[in-house]
Motif scaffolding. Structure first.
Motif, PDB file in Angstrom:
ATOM      1  N   GLU A 148      92.109  39.052  69.870  1.00 29.17           N
ATOM      2  CA  GLU A 148      92.626  38.728  68.537  1.00 29.17           C
ATOM      3  C   GLU A 148      91.808  39.401  67.448  1.00 29.17           C
ATOM      4  OE1 GLU A 148      92.657  34.533  68.239  1.00 29.17           O
ATOM      5  OE2 GLU A 148      94.325  34.237  69.652  1.00 29.17           O
ATOM      6  N   THR A 149      90.493  39.458  67.632  1.00 31.94           N
ATOM      7  CA  THR A 149      89.638  40.126  66.650  1.00 31.94           C
ATOM      8  C   THR A 149      89.946  41.620  66.572  1.00 31.94           C
ATOM      9  OG1 THR A 149      87.892  38.506  67.056  1.00 31.94           O
ATOM     10  CG2 THR A 149      87.254  40.575  66.005  1.00 31.94           C
ATOM     11  N   ILE A 150      90.140  42.252  67.720  1.00 37.67           N
ATOM     12  CA  ILE A 150      90.449  43.684  67.731  1.00 37.67           C
ATOM     13  C   ILE A 150      91.793  43.945  67.047  1.00 37.67           C
ATOM     14  CG2 ILE A 150      90.939  45.638  69.232  1.00 37.67           C
ATOM     15  CD1 ILE A 150      88.978  44.454  71.246  1.00 37.67           C
ATOM     16  N   VAL A 151      92.785  43.094  67.326  1.00 38.32           N
ATOM     17  CA  VAL A 151      94.089  43.251  66.674  1.00 38.32           C
ATOM     18  C   VAL A 151      93.957  43.066  65.164  1.00 38.32           C
ATOM     19  CG1 VAL A 151      96.393  42.246  66.473  1.00 38.32           C
ATOM     20  CG2 VAL A 151      95.371  42.567  68.726  1.00 38.32           C
ATOM     21  N   HIS A 152      93.138  42.101  64.744  1.00 37.86           N
ATOM     22  CA  HIS A 152      92.932  41.892  63.308  1.00 37.86           C
ATOM     23  C   HIS A 152      92.278  43.110  62.672  1.00 37.86           C
ATOM     24  CE1 HIS A 152      92.083  39.897  59.535  1.00 37.86           C
ATOM     25  NE2 HIS A 152      90.787  40.148  59.684  1.00 37.86           N
ATOM     26  N   PHE A 153      91.318  43.728  63.364  1.00 38.59           N
ATOM     27  CA  PHE A 153      90.679  44.943  62.851  1.00 38.59           C
ATOM     28  C   PHE A 153      91.703  46.068  62.692  1.00 38.59           C
ATOM     29  CE2 PHE A 153      86.163  43.844  64.497  1.00 38.59           C
ATOM     30  CZ  PHE A 153      85.953  43.092  63.356  1.00 38.59           C
ATOM     31  N   ARG A 154      92.576  46.204  63.652  1.00 41.61           N
ATOM     32  CA  ARG A 154      93.588  47.262  63.578  1.00 41.61           C
ATOM     33  C   ARG A 154      94.534  47.045  62.398  1.00 41.61           C
ATOM     34  NH1 ARG A 154      91.699  51.556  66.179  1.00 41.61           N
ATOM     35  NH2 ARG A 154      90.944  51.013  68.261  1.00 41.61           N
ATOM     36  N   ARG A 155      94.939  45.808  62.200  1.00 46.32           N
ATOM     37  CA  ARG A 155      95.799  45.525  61.053  1.00 46.32           C
ATOM     38  C   ARG A 155      95.052  45.746  59.743  1.00 46.32           C
ATOM     39  NH1 ARG A 155      98.515  39.827  63.232  1.00 46.32           N
ATOM     40  NH2 ARG A 155      99.781  40.780  64.889  1.00 46.32           N
ATOM     41  N   LEU A 156      93.782  45.414  59.737  1.00 44.49           N
ATOM     42  CA  LEU A 156      92.986  45.618  58.525  1.00 44.49           C
ATOM     43  C   LEU A 156      92.877  47.093  58.183  1.00 44.49           C
ATOM     44  CD1 LEU A 156      91.294  43.908  56.486  1.00 44.49           C
ATOM     45  CD2 LEU A 156      89.301  44.402  57.907  1.00 44.49           C
ATOM     46  N   LEU A 157      92.758  47.928  59.208  1.00 36.50           N
ATOM     47  CA  LEU A 157      92.632  49.362  58.966  1.00 36.50           C
ATOM     48  C   LEU A 157      93.920  49.964  58.422  1.00 36.50           C
ATOM     49  CD1 LEU A 157      90.626  51.703  59.287  1.00 36.50           C
ATOM     50  CD2 LEU A 157      91.579  52.127  61.551  1.00 36.50           C
TER      51      LEU A 157
END
Length: 694
Positions: free
Chosen positions: A373-382
């Protein structure tokens, strides 16, 4: 289930402090009856003795009826274990079961293994233990057994029958209209008693909230197992210890006791000569009897004062053939435990071992899900156009505190403005706040930054300093520093610390994965920033980038001074709309629409570009006087305000505010831009206006 029976003991032990009133009444009445001569007064004394004695007998009898004792359950298959008896110098008798590990090591197959024959060396049976055998009730009688416990306060009465005869068929009703004769009730028919019990009384408060956290859920279930043990055994205190062989210590995990005021609040105990340490190190189940009051606190480390414990039983808990914990019970009665007690505790220990395996796997899966979930959140943030390194740092701190239980977390990055390493984001008390510089000599953070390795210290004893020289250190808790790196670069460090608790290898691995992902995202942002500053034109609008726009203004200013022409600089900003601020993609579309209209109104040799990251648009109007430049910009403003744009099925009309400044004399481009910025601030306050700096 266990049965309970009335205990036959001395009546004096059932006296309570409130009975002193009746005893004093009896003594006073006897004194009046014996030593005084007046007959009426002696009669009063006799009545006083009689009444006080009657009330005393009633109270003591009621307490004796309520007193129950534990009788061992009738095991369907009696367990036989090989045991030895060891007697210490203070008279304490210890029974050690040698073959407990082979029977309850937690890794045996589900199939029943044959138990070895019992071999007892100099073991005398307890003097106060007897075996009772109940005869089967005759056919047609009712066998009533009561089962209850001290936890749920629910007693269920079960009536069963062993009648084997078939009930006679029911006679048909007579045809003459008379009512049939009522047959007597069948004495062998079962009688069912319904117990009204709310489900809320069986579920511990807060269990549903903690069910999502495996550690807390495991704690709830362990307490449930301990409650069952206390309610089905003659147990006054039930305890559960973790065993850490690497650090040679016991961790006091949970306890349920009738003498909770005497339980220590201490959580960690070094291995010693107490019975819990012997069970953990020897991996043998043990029973202790005849515990002397003077040796109770030394033998049972979880008590800080003597409580009158006379018997103790404890078993080790195995996980993958290694001792990981100790489960124990104690009682105020002497010789309260035997081999069947060890069997019950052994089955409970095996259940706890299976729970540990299950919840360890569940915790690993939950950590993996949170990491994903953290990695997916980082991708959306980028994907956000306005994403910055500061946003990634804040998201990284939040992710770290979500993955593990910690007092606080922070991120250290390099500041180009201050030319030093500083805390970019932090959350938690007593942690370095954002903007705090980090020392680079002899600190754990410096080692993580320059060597790109994870630094982990338990109790903070492996490193002298974490951040700087004069920091507040502690002997408890842990500290972790994880690099934010790519295969070729390291952009900083993520640090997590807490004043209590421990971390598992799974926790550290999850932090390292998140740190690597954050390092990759920061590398992408840095690379994109470099590309944008090195490129001349914006790829979407074909307008100059910020650096290229400033250089072109300097070139045009030098040319205008040679030719005697005028250069007017303008700064354009979209008026603030809440919808644009909340949706960056829509704002980007509107900016492209505005730049297209501006470009359609300018000459090919005029300059247009992005001035800053906030969306400000810069203009360079060459060979136009102040009046003509202002007239042109005013026309552009009206053109934009009268040209709607369709976005996501909606028609949007935007306005702009413009600040103009003409370069005069020996002014530099920086000075002219500052004048234009001042005029822009005045136009923004008015909204939809053009202001010329004078």
């Amino acid at each position: 289930m266990c049965a309970r029976s009335i205990t036959t003991t001395r009546w004096t032990q059932y006296l309570a402090p409130t009975d002193a009133v009746y005893i004093i009444g009896i003594v006073l009445g006897l004194f009046v009856l014996v030593f005084l001569d007046e007959t009426p007064i002696r009669l009063i004394g006799a009545c006083l003795v009689l009444l006080a004695g009657v009330f005393l007998v009633i109270n003591v009898s009621a307490r004796m009826r309520e007193k129950v004792s534990w009788r061992p359950p009738n095991a369907t298959q009696k367990l036989e274990l090989r045991s030895q008896v060891r007697t210490s110098t203070d008279g304490t008798k210890r029974i050690v079961f040698d073959d407990y590990a082979s029977s309850f090591n937690g890794d045996t197959d589900d199939q029943e293994q044959p138990t070895p024959p019992v071999r007892t060396e100099s073991v005398a049976p307890p003097s106060n233990r007897r075996t009772e055998r109940r005869e089967a009730p005759p056919v047609g009688t009712t066998d009533t057994s009561e089962h209850g416990d001290d936890i749920s306060s629910v007693r269920i009465v079960r009536r069963s029958s062993r009648a084997s005869e078939v009930a006679p068929p029911t006679e048909p009703a007579p045809s003459n209209g008379q009512s049939p004769a009522v047959s007597p009730p069948n004495p062998s028919a079962p009688k069912i008693r319904h117990v009204q019990l709310s489900l809320a009384t069986l579920i511990e408060e807060g269990f549903e909230e903690d069910a999502a956290e495996p550690r807390r859920e495991f704690g709830h279930i362990i307490k449930g197992v301990m409650n069952v043990l206390r309610s089905t055994m003659n147990a006054r205190t039930v305890t559960f210890f973790w065993y850490n062989a690497d650090r040679a210590e016991l961790i006091f995990e949970a306890s349920i006791s009738d003498v909770a005021d005497s339980i220590r609040t201490q959580r960690k105990f070094p291995l010693g000569e107490d019975i819990i340490s012997h069970i953990a190190t020897d991996a043998q189940a043990q029973i202790v009897c005849d515990i002397q009051q003077s040796a109770e606190c030394d033998l049972l480390p979880y008590y800080y004062q003597a409580t009158g414990a006379k018997s103790f039983a404890g078993v080790p808990i195995f996980l993958y053939r290694t001792v990981v914990g100790v489960l124990s019970v104690d009682s105020a009665e002497n010789d309260a435990y035997d081999e069947q007690t060890i069997a019950i505790l052994g089955q409970s220990a095996r259940l706890i071992s299976m729970l540990v395996q299950s919840y360890t796997a569940k915790y690993d899966l939950q950590q993996n899900a949170r990491t994903l979930e953290t990695i997916v959140h980082f991708r959306r943030l980028l994907q956000r156009p306005d994403c910055s390194i500061g946003d990634i740092a804040q998201a990284l701190v939040h992710a770290a505190l979500t993955l593990i239980e910690a007092k606080g977390a922070g991120v250290v990055l390099f500041s180009t403005e201050r030319n030093c390493w500083e805390v970019a984001a932090a959350r938690g008390d007593e942690l370095p706040q954002p903007g705090t510089s980090i020392e680079l000599e002899g600190t754990a953070i410096a080692r993580t930054i320059f060597e790109g390795v994870t630094v982990h210290c338990q109790h903070c004893q492996s490193v002298q300093r974490r951040y700087w020289q004069h920091e507040q250190s502690t002997d408890e808790g842990y500290f972790i520093a994880v690099p934010l790196r790519t295969p070729s670069e390291n952009f900083g460090a993520l640090f997590v610390e807490s004043v209590r608790g421990r971390t598992s290898p799974q926790d550290i691995a999850a932090l390292e994965i998140v740190g690597e992902q954050a390092g990759m995202l920061i590398a992408q942002l840095v690379l994109g920033h470099r590309v944008r500053h090195q490129a001349l034109l914006d790829p979407t609008t074909q307008a100059y980038n910020s650096g290229a726009f400033t250089r072109r203004l300097e070139e045009e200013l030098a040319r205008c001074r040679d030719t005697g022409e005028t250069l007017t600089i303008g700064l354009i900003q979209l008026d603030r709309y809440r919808a644009l601020d909340q949706q960056p993609l829509i704002r980007q579309t509107v900016q492209e629409h505005v730049i297209a209209i501006i470009r359609s109104q300018l000459k090919p040799y005029h300059l247009i570009g992005r001035f800053d990251e906030d969306g400000t648009i810069g203009l360079g109007l060459v060979a136009l006087s102040e009046d003509r430049a202002r007239s042109l910009v005013e026309h552009i403003r009206k053109k934009i305000a009268s040209t709607p744009i369709a976005i996501e099925g909606r028609t949007v009309v935007v306005t702009i505010s413009v600040g103009l400044a003409t370069v005069k004399g020996t002014e530099t481009v920086e000075q002219a831009l500052e004048h234009a910025r001042t005029a822009l601030h005045q136009a923004v306050r008015r909204t939809n206006a053009v202001v010329l700096y004078t």
